[in-house]
Structure formats: structure tokens, C-alpha cells
Design an enzyme around this catalytic site. Structure first.
Site, PDB file in Angstrom:
ATOM      1  N   ASP A 120       0.857  -1.176   0.000  1.00 57.49           N
ATOM      2  CA  ASP A 120       0.000   0.000   0.000  1.00 57.49           C
ATOM      3  C   ASP A 120       0.899   1.235   0.000  1.00 57.49           C
ATOM      4  O   ASP A 120       1.860   1.300   0.769  1.00 57.49           O
ATOM      5  CB  ASP A 120      -0.879  -0.004   1.260  1.00 57.49           C
ATOM      6  CG  ASP A 120      -2.328   0.277   0.957  1.00 57.49           C
ATOM      7  OD1 ASP A 120      -2.587   1.342   0.379  1.00 57.49           O
ATOM      8  OD2 ASP A 120      -3.185  -0.552   1.301  1.00 57.49           O
ATOM      9  N   ASP A 228      -3.170   4.583  -2.346  1.00 55.50           N
ATOM     10  CA  ASP A 228      -4.277   5.107  -1.552  1.00 55.50           C
ATOM     11  C   ASP A 228      -4.726   6.486  -2.060  1.00 55.50           C
ATOM     12  O   ASP A 228      -3.887   7.383  -2.219  1.00 55.50           O
ATOM     13  CB  ASP A 228      -3.787   5.220  -0.102  1.00 55.50           C
ATOM     14  CG  ASP A 228      -4.905   5.415   0.892  1.00 55.50           C
ATOM     15  OD1 ASP A 228      -5.671   4.473   1.106  1.00 55.50           O
ATOM     16  OD2 ASP A 228      -4.989   6.522   1.473  1.00 55.50           O
ATOM     17  N   GLU A 294      -6.248   3.701  -6.039  1.00 53.14           N
ATOM     18  CA  GLU A 294      -7.564   3.826  -5.403  1.00 53.14           C
ATOM     19  C   GLU A 294      -8.088   5.221  -5.700  1.00 53.14           C
ATOM     20  O   GLU A 294      -7.414   6.209  -5.398  1.00 53.14           O
ATOM     21  CB  GLU A 294      -7.444   3.619  -3.885  1.00 53.14           C
ATOM     22  CG  GLU A 294      -8.810   3.503  -3.226  1.00 53.14           C
ATOM     23  CD  GLU A 294      -8.902   4.072  -1.819  1.00 53.14           C
ATOM     24  OE1 GLU A 294      -9.812   3.688  -1.086  1.00 53.14           O
ATOM     25  OE2 GLU A 294      -8.063   4.936  -1.473  1.00 53.14           O
ATOM     26  N   HIS A 366     -11.081  -3.517   3.084  1.00 51.30           N
ATOM     27  CA  HIS A 366     -11.098  -3.156   4.507  1.00 51.30           C
ATOM     28  C   HIS A 366     -11.950  -1.930   4.809  1.00 51.30           C
ATOM     29  O   HIS A 366     -12.095  -1.562   5.973  1.00 51.30           O
ATOM     30  CB  HIS A 366      -9.654  -2.919   4.965  1.00 51.30           C
ATOM     31  CG  HIS A 366      -9.037  -1.755   4.235  1.00 51.30           C
ATOM     32  ND1 HIS A 366      -8.735  -1.774   2.886  1.00 51.30           N
ATOM     33  CD2 HIS A 366      -8.705  -0.516   4.664  1.00 51.30           C
ATOM     34  CE1 HIS A 366      -8.242  -0.607   2.525  1.00 51.30           C
ATOM     35  NE2 HIS A 366      -8.211   0.178   3.582  1.00 51.30           N
ATOM     36  N   ASP A 367     -12.473  -1.280   3.781  1.00 46.97           N
ATOM     37  CA  ASP A 367     -13.330  -0.103   3.982  1.00 46.97           C
ATOM     38  C   ASP A 367     -14.807  -0.415   3.779  1.00 46.97           C
ATOM     39  O   ASP A 367     -15.651   0.490   3.886  1.00 46.97           O
ATOM     40  CB  ASP A 367     -12.943   1.009   2.985  1.00 46.97           C
ATOM     41  CG  ASP A 367     -11.567   1.594   3.252  1.00 46.97           C
ATOM     42  OD1 ASP A 367     -11.098   1.518   4.403  1.00 46.97           O
ATOM     43  OD2 ASP A 367     -10.969   2.124   2.294  1.00 46.97           O
TER      44      ASP A 367
END
Ligand code: ISL
Length: 606
Positions: A120, A228, A294, A366-367
Site C-alpha cells: 500500500d 491510496d 484507489e 477493509h473499507d
């Protein structure tokens, strides 16, 4: 970025070309990615938090699933205000998760198994504890002052007075996106928590520092990055006020804050910054990488530009339209899923990136809440069938699928009982804000139970034992284990031919063995049907038909060209029927609750 390695050539150091491999030979087009959220995957050292040792101990699980890439959510040193998405040192490993040596060990172990590692990359913001920010906030004259976004109070306002923030922007985690630093009397911008100040990408030194850090990781053997909120890095430097966001019924949001996103979603220099990053980091490295951006709020048209191989920006993006399909004015206003709306979004993205660019495919991360609870039916009798049906639909689209840890087991939302059970900074800020605005705690909690990110973050369910095998039995995990682990767990599913896990394994295998799955054209059928998700895929004369009953009641639909499919080969079937099958001789498909089938036939010669 894209190299020349083929899907079967899994040696991660195999030579690759530059970005412009042909459509068929770009390795990630036939790959499946598995996301590990380290604090919730496996606790190797018995402190209640998952870690690198835990991941190393469970690589057989990934090999058994057959995935090609592990995307690892942040393991860097961090105050953990946002579970590691607040990084205080980009070139290390937080002791909570282990050591740099263990990360090297993970890279080597994955490569030995023919898998790749994607880290990430969180560079829209750092942690407020990062030395860059410490320097930046120390004085207005510090050479790093301009590495972040500092602004004086709004003209006419005293620093710290209500409304004195330089813009009206609301942070994603509630409240103003600006925090006053008393020492210099100026505010700094943070689109997320106050502990996550935004980097100023206008400053070339910031960009150079990020590029150098990325090269350092690639030199260590890392195979790419999940970036991210990377479409937020270019901001309109004038930072204008955002529009006030209408609340329910058109009222202006009660906190008086606005939506600044027009100034930072795919901002003025975003394509320039990503192309520059590609040149500075990935070009001429002679091996194959994967970059996925993302991108909340990205449109299909923008995504085509970002992922057009000829432009050398990123390989694929995470778009958000389909995971916003059941949101009201905010994500906390949960709406029932309207299947045609979801199909319309998916079809638009399939069509929009058909000729240039590439889709990433995901239901979970994870969100997000757990997909079987959100779009499926997590009641005992439907859970496995609906988890499999949802997986079939996603994995038969064109693009690169992402499996989020536990999704391959059909893990469901957690039965959170009270506010004490929640851990996420977003959920906790929302709770405080909503109560402050007079909302009833039980209503706020009900929404949090349905959509909180914590649902996706409860420990991975390895077995039926104490703590689901995530942590030692005598340890209290950092967040509660779902009590359903006694029946829903990896040990029970790994060797069960009818399990959700085995179904995912088959889907991964289909992508690896059937070029039409990874590369075929996509055509949506029955777009307006509220119950059945149906589409075809086609490549070089091979056609697939996918039919999925997206409901817990029987379906009976007329399939376009259905008669021609009556005797097609059944590649994959799942559901509640004893023997789910394709269309009958009359061209109708009669499917039991959550039945899903994949059929194949050579197309009729012209
Ligand atoms: O999770 C969200 C809504 O519930 C999103 O707004 C989310 O914050 C957004 O997609 C960005 O996510 C990424 O950046 C955040 C971090 O909290 C998320 O975990 C991460 O995936 C800030 O770094």
C-alpha cells in the site's frame, strides 16, 4: 507497470518490457489479487494484533486458493490512528507488525511460491508524527513548510474562532478538514483525520522524495503498489470553498461544512503527476509490476485515461460507483440494493474500459462491510450459496478481481452490540458527530452495524477454536471475533468440495485456464431484471453465459437466445438447488435461490 511476463510465468523477476505489452501478454490481466489487512489476518506473536509472522504462517492458504498477488495493507511505522493509513516512516515496518527482515522474508517466500507482493502506498498524506510534518509545523520558515498545505485563518476571523478554517471543507472522517496549529497560528489541511496531514504535491521535492521511497521498495523486491486515494494528490492550489452539501430533504448540512472534492478529485495536475511517477519509478526496470490507484469519485472517462497503457500512468484503478449504489446522502443512510442500478454501473465500466484501459473488480476491502451481508443473504441457509453467487458474478467480469481476506470463506458482518465494540476512527467520529447533531444513539448504531468499516476488519476466521485461531486462546484480539467462526472458518472449508473457499478456488482456476474469462468481451443481458444478473463473454469463438439469481426466492426468466444455451457445457454451478443448471429447452432459466451457473459453447459459425 505492465511487463511481458505471462500468467504462467510466475517468476516475479522475469524480464518484462515497458508499459506497452500487448493486451494478451500483460500478466495482471489473468491474475487474481488477494488483500491482506495485516492487523486482522493472523497474530503470530500473541499481542492480539495480526502481524507479518502470522502472514508467513498462512501462505499455504493463499497457495491453495491459487491467487497470484498479495496486496498488503500498510505495515509501516504509524501511530495507528487510521490503522496504518497514517504513516510516520515510509521505509520501515511498525514493531506492531514485525521487522523489515520479516518483510524481506515475506517477499522471498511469496516469490518462491510464484506470487507477487504489492504494498500500500499512502502518499496523499502522512501521519502528523512523520518527521516531514514535524519539520513543516515547526515554523513558517522551515524548508519543509511548503511540503503540506498551510493557510492562515479565513480573512476577518481570529485563529481558532468558529468558522475561521481557511475553507469550508469537511473531512472524510467528520468535522472540518483543517486543524489549527497553535504554534504558528495557521491551519493545515487533512482530508482525513487530523493526524493525517495532506502532502503538497505541487512541491517538486515532495514528489522526488516519494519517488525515491518507491524505488527503494522496488529495489527490495516489491512488485508494485496499491495507491491510496491517489486521485486526490493534485489539488486546485487556490483551495476554493466547496459547495454546501444538501442534507436529507434538501436542507443544508447541519454542521455548515461543504464538499471540497471538486478541488481535489482528479485535480488539475493528476495525470501529469502519475505519468511523472511512472517515468521516475517504474520505467526501464526490466521487470513486471502492478500499479492500482484507489480513486474515489473517478469517472469512467477519467479512468480510461488513467489506465490506457499508452499513457503510462497506472495499470488499473479502484472505482467507487458500485460500492456507493446503496448509499443515501451519506454512506450511513443505507438503502436497499436495486439490482438494475448495480448492473447499470458495472455494465458502464465494462463498456467504458473495453477498448482502452482495464477494470479492477471488487466487492470487498477493509473499507467496506462484508459483501455476503450487504448484497447477499447471510442467514445460515443462504450464506454459502449467496457468497458463491456473488463471487461468480464478480469473477466472470472482465478485469482483475480482488479477493479480500475472509471473503473466500463467506465471512459476514459482525453483530456489534454497542459503541464499545467499534474501533474505526471513521465510525467513532461519525458517532460523536451524529449524537452532537441530535440523532438517536440506537439509530446511529444500527447504521454503523450495517456499514461500518469495522465489519471488514474483524479477525480472519481460521478455525472453530477460541479466537477463531487468529490469536492464542489466552489473548484478547484488538477487535471482537465474529461468533459465527464456529461454523464459518477456513479449516472447515479448505477440503470441502462444496465450500465457499473451494468455489473461489475454482473461479481463480477458471481465470487462469480460460482466456475468455480474463480477456473476453462483455455483454450485459436482462439489464432491467430486478432478480437475475446475466451476461455473456466472448473471445475467439468461445462464448460464456453467466446466470445468477441474486435473491433468496426462485427465479424464472426468459434468457435472450436462451434456446441456444440449452445444451451448452456447464462450467461451474452453485446455489441452493440440488443441481443448478442452465436454461431449459424452452430458453427459460429456472434458478433456485442464489443459484449461479457459468455455461460455455463455441459460437455458432457465421
Ligand atoms: O472508507 C471510506 C468510506 O467509508 C472512504 O471514504 C475511504 O476513506 C476512502 O475510500 C479512502 O480510503 C483509503 O484512505 C483512507 C483510509 O482510511 C482507508 O482505509 C483507505 O482505504 C485514508 O488513508
Amino acid at each position: 507497470m505492465a511487463g511481458g511476463a505471462s500468467a504462467t510465468d510466475s517468476a516475479p523477476d522475469s524480464a518484462g518490457g515497458a508499459a506497452e505489452g500487448s493486451a494478451a501478454d500483460v500478466w495482471w490481466r489473468t491474475a487474481v489479487v488477494y488483500q491482506v489487512y495485516p492487523r486482522s489476518f493472523a497474530d503470530g506473536d500473541g499481542d492480539g494484533v495480526g502481524d507479518l509472522r502470522g502472514i508467513l504462517a498462512h501462505l499455504d492458504h493463499l497457495s491453495a486458493l491459487g491467487v497470484d498477488v498479495l496486496w498488503l495493507s500498510p505495515i509501516y511505522p504509524s501511530p495507528q490512528e487510521d490503522n496504518g493509513y497514517d504513516i510516520s516512516d515510509y521505509q520501515g515496518v511498525d514493531p506492531l507488525f514485525g521487522t523489515l527482515d520479516e518483510l524481506d522474508e515475506l517477499i522471498a517466500a511469496l516469490h518462491a511460491r510464484g506470487m507477487r507482493l504489492v504494498l500500500d502506498l499512502v502518499v496523499n498524506h502522512t501521519s502528523a508524527a512523520h518527521p516531514w510534518f514535524a519539520a513543516s509545523r515547526s515554523s513558517v520558515d522551515d524548508p519543509r513548510r511548503d511540503w503540506y498545505w498551510w493557510r492562515p485563518p479565513r480573512p476577518g476571523f481570529e485563529a481558532g474562532a468558529p468558522g475561521a478554517e481557511p475553507t469550508n471543507w469537511r473531512s472524510f472522517f467528520s468535522g472540518p478538514a483543517w486543524t489549527l496549529d497553535e504554534q504558528t497560528g495557521e491551519y493545515y489541511l487533512h482530508l482525513f483525520a487530523a493526524g493525517q496531514p495532506d502532502l503538497n504535491w505541487e512541491n517538486p521535492r515532495v514528489r522526488e522524495a516519494v519517488h525515491a521511497m518507491m524505488r527503494w521498495w522496488l529495489d527490495r523486491g516489491v512488485d508494485g503498489f496499491r495507491m491510496d486515494v491517489i486521485n486526490f494528490i493534485s489539488k486546485d492550489p487556490t483551495l476554493p470553498d466547496g459547495r454546501a452539501v444538501p442534507g436529507p430533504g434538501g436542507s443544508i448540512a447541519p454542521d455548515g461544512l461543504g464538499d471540497g472534492s471538486a478541488s481535489f478529485i482528479c485535480g488539475p495536475r493528476i495525470h501529469e503527476f502519475l505519468a511523472e511517477m511512472h517515468r521516475a519509478v517504474f520505467e526501464r526496470r526490466g521487470r513486471a509490476f502492478l500499479t492500482v490507484g484507489e480513486m474515489p469519485g473517478v469517472t469512467v472517462d477519467e479512468a480510461r485515461l488513467f489506465t490506457d497503457p499508452g499513457r503510462c500512468e497506472v495499470d488499473m484503478v479502484f472505482q467507487f460507483e458500485h460500492v456507493g449504489v446503496d448509499h443515501g446522502a451519506t454512506k450511513w443512510e443505507v438503502r436497499p440494493l436495486h439490482l438494475p442500478a448495480l448492473k447499470a454501473i458495472m455494465a458502464r465500466w465494462q463498456a467504458g474500459l473495453a477498448d482502452a484501459g482495464w477494470n479492477s473488480l471488487y466487492w470487498s476491502n477493509h473499507d467496506q462491510p462484508r459483501v455476503v451481508s450487504r448484497f447477499g443473504d447471510d442467514r445460515t441457509e443462504y450464506r454459502a450459496a449467496s457468497a458463491k453467487g456473488l463471487a461468480t458474478v464478480l469473477h466472470l467480469h472482465r478485469g482483475t478481481p480482488y479477493v479480500y481476506q475472509g471473503e473466500e470463506l463467506g465471512m459476514a458482518n459482525h453483530p456489534f452490540a454497542s459503541i464499545e465494540d467499534f474501533r474505526d476512527v471513521e465510525a467513532l467520529s461519525h458517532y460523536r458527530t451524529a449524537l452532537g447533531l441530535g440523532e438517536h444513539p440506537s439509530a446511529v448504531l444500527a447504521a454503523m452495524r450495517a456499514v461500518s468499516r469495522d465489519n471488514g476488519r474483524t479477525p480472519m476466521q481460521w478455525d472453530a477454536g477460541p479466537n477463531a485461531g487468529f490469536s492464542r486462546p489466552d489473548v484478547r484480539p484488538w477487535i471482537g471475533v465474529n461468533p459465527d467462526h464456529v461454523t464459518v472458518n477456513a479449516a472447515a472449508q479448505r477440503d470441502d468440495p462444496s465450500s465457499v473457499f473451494t468455489h473461489y478456488r475454482r473461479l481463480v482456476e477458471l481465470r487462469h485456464t480460460q482466456p475468455v474469462v480474463s480477456l473476453g468481451d462483455f455483454t450485459m443481458l436482462l439489464a432491467d431484471d430486478v432478480q437475475v444478473y446475466a451476461f455473456t463473454r466472448e473471445l475467439d469463438g468461445v462464448r460464456l453465459l453467466v446466470l445468477a439469481n441474486w435473491s433468496s426466492t426462485d427465479a424464472d426468466v426468459e434468457v435472450p437466445d436462451g434456446v441456444a444455451w440449452a445444451d451448452a457445457e456447464l462450467l461451474l454451478a452453485s446455489g441452493t438447488s440440488t443441481e443448478p443448471k442452465g436454461p431449459d429447452a424452452d430458453g427459460r432459466w429456472r434458478g433456485g435461490a442464489w443459484d449461479a451457473v457459468v455455461l460455455r459453447r463455441p459460437s455458432v459459425p457465421a
